[in-house]
Design an enzyme around this catalytic site. Structure first.
Site, mmCIF file in Angstrom:
data_model
loop_
_atom_site.group_PDB
_atom_site.id
_atom_site.type_symbol
_atom_site.label_atom_id
_atom_site.label_comp_id
_atom_site.label_asym_id
_atom_site.label_seq_id
_atom_site.Cartn_x
_atom_site.Cartn_y
_atom_site.Cartn_z
ATOM 1 N N THR A 283 0.849 -1.190 0.000
ATOM 2 C CA THR A 283 0.000 0.000 0.000
ATOM 3 C C THR A 283 0.886 1.242 0.000
ATOM 4 O OG1 THR A 283 -1.795 -1.096 1.188
ATOM 5 C CG2 THR A 283 -1.786 1.300 1.218
ATOM 6 N N PHE A 285 1.176 5.192 0.729
ATOM 7 C CA PHE A 285 0.584 6.253 1.539
ATOM 8 C C PHE A 285 1.198 7.591 1.159
ATOM 9 C CE2 PHE A 285 0.019 2.408 3.922
ATOM 10 C CZ PHE A 285 -1.161 2.553 4.632
#
Length: 401
Positions: A283, A285
């Site tokens: 992921t 960010f």
């Protein structure tokens, strides 16, 4: 001797009320060209006026909570639990309370260390991203992404860690909309390796689990393991919240998919690790702040922008070619329909007219705003093609997941 840098700026070629660009400077000055170079000594003074230049769109943000077919709501199961045994493993009341909209009034920070807002409860992956970016920071949980953005704007915290895309689940569209709506700058990025763990109460075996709680995206990413176990998937607000619910109810047949840190916080045991279907689950960010980063050339930088284009054949191709001709790599392109006025009239001459979607284009390119090639590319884009252009941030690239 003054160093050369580049300002982060916003421009609009025509008035565009649906983008909130009424406060932006017009290009009707008649100037033949615009120079994007300036002395670095002037940058700090120009940052003071940057907030006025970066007036955001005021378009509404849609609630885009993911829904997974076959996943039941946690509310239905939570009601059946009633007043069952509460968790005896940890005093959960000692954990920090997530910020809500009612808390966004004044800043409690004493300035002793960096405070980083994130969405979720302690043990969430967003908290891990905040700690990777600032290892000694004070993570501040928030109920919603919107509260994390507002917490930075209202000086309750210094930064915010917001997920923007996942290698399996794709882009998080809601946060793209919030980037345009709020007056924040991207000051960094974090790539986080996701390790989904199956958690249960102490002493519980994996075979005893009958239902598993987690965020819908985490449930979808662990679909194969859940099918093998033959368990019921239950949707929760976030992964750490699922772990907290399992701990607080004390039901042995309930498990959660969350991080190893969540297991430690909520007194659960890890029944299985790395249960995601795709082992390369990362992921990305964004780290958001009130002030932009002063761009440099000392290390690899990335620049994020958003723009709209005039109607016409090949306009997007022409806009993107401005970067290719200057050997600038585009690492990301995302399109989002404009919210308040998503359709625009298009004339097809003898064949009549129709209404097509009007898009915003979000672009990440690998170059610093301190480089002349990036300045020239954006100048060319603004002058020739873009009806609206805004630099969201110029920041160092994170190369280590």
């Amino acid at each position: 001797m003054a160093l050369k840098g580049a300002a982060l700026w916003v421009c609009a070629r025509n008035p565009c009320s649906d983008l909130g660009t009424s406060d932006l400077d017009s290009r009707n000055s008649g100037a033949a060209s615009i120079s994007f170079k300036f002395d670095l000594e002037k940058f700090s003074r120009e940052c003071c006026s940057l907030g006025a230049l970066t007036q955001q769109a005021t378009t509404p943000v849609e609630d885009e909570k993911p829904r997974v077919p076959g996943v039941e709501s946690s509310g239905a199961i939570a009601r059946t639990w009633g007043n069952e045994s509460r968790g005896l493993h940890k005093d959960l009341y000692l954990l920090p309370k997530p910020l809500s909209a009612n808390d966004l009034t004044s800043s409690p920070s004493d300035g002793s260390k960096v405070r980083v807002a994130y969405q979720g409860l302690p043990g969430a992956y967003s908290e891990a991203a905040a700690l990777k970016a600032y290892p000694k920071c004070e993570p501040v949980p928030c109920d919603q992404f919107e509260e994390a953005f507002k917490a930075v704007e209202l000086w309750l915290v210094d930064k915010a860690a917001i997920p923007i895309e996942n290698s399996v689940g794709g882009s998080i569209h809601r946060n793209y909309d919030l980037l345009l709506r709020h007056r924040l700058h991207i000051v960094g990025e974090v790539q986080l390796q996701v390790n989904h763990c199956l958690l249960g109460l102490p002493g519980v075996r994996k075979e005893e689990i009958r239902n598993v709680l987690s965020h819908p995206m985490a449930l979808a990413q662990c679909d194969m393991v859940l099918n093998e176990l033959g368990v019921l998937s239950v949707s929760a607000h976030d992964t750490a919240g699922a772990a907290q619910m399992v701990s607080s109810t004390g039901l042995r047949e309930s498990g959660a998919i969350a991080s190893a840190r969540a297991a430690e916080i909520y007194g659960l045991e890890i029944l299985a690790e790395n249960i995601q279907d795709d082992g390369n689950n990362i992921t990305r960010f964004l780290i958001l702040g009130r002030e932009p980063v002063i761009p440099g050339t000392d290390r690899p930088y990335k620049t994020s922008i958003v723009f709209t284009l005039e109607e016409g054949p090949g306009e997007l191709f022409k806009a993107l070619s401005l970067f290719a001709m200057r050997s600038i790599n585009l690492s990301k392109i995302e399109s989002r329909p404009q919210k308040q006025h998503p359709l625009r009239l298009v004339d097809y001459s003898n064949e009549g007219s129709t209404k097509d979607f009007d898009y915003l284009f979000f672009i990440d390119f690998e170059a610093s705003m301190a480089e002349p090639r990036a300045q020239n590319a954006l100048g060319h884009l603004q002058q020739e093609f873009a009806r609206f252009l805004r630099v969201l941030g110029c920041y160092p690239i994170d190369t280590v997941p």
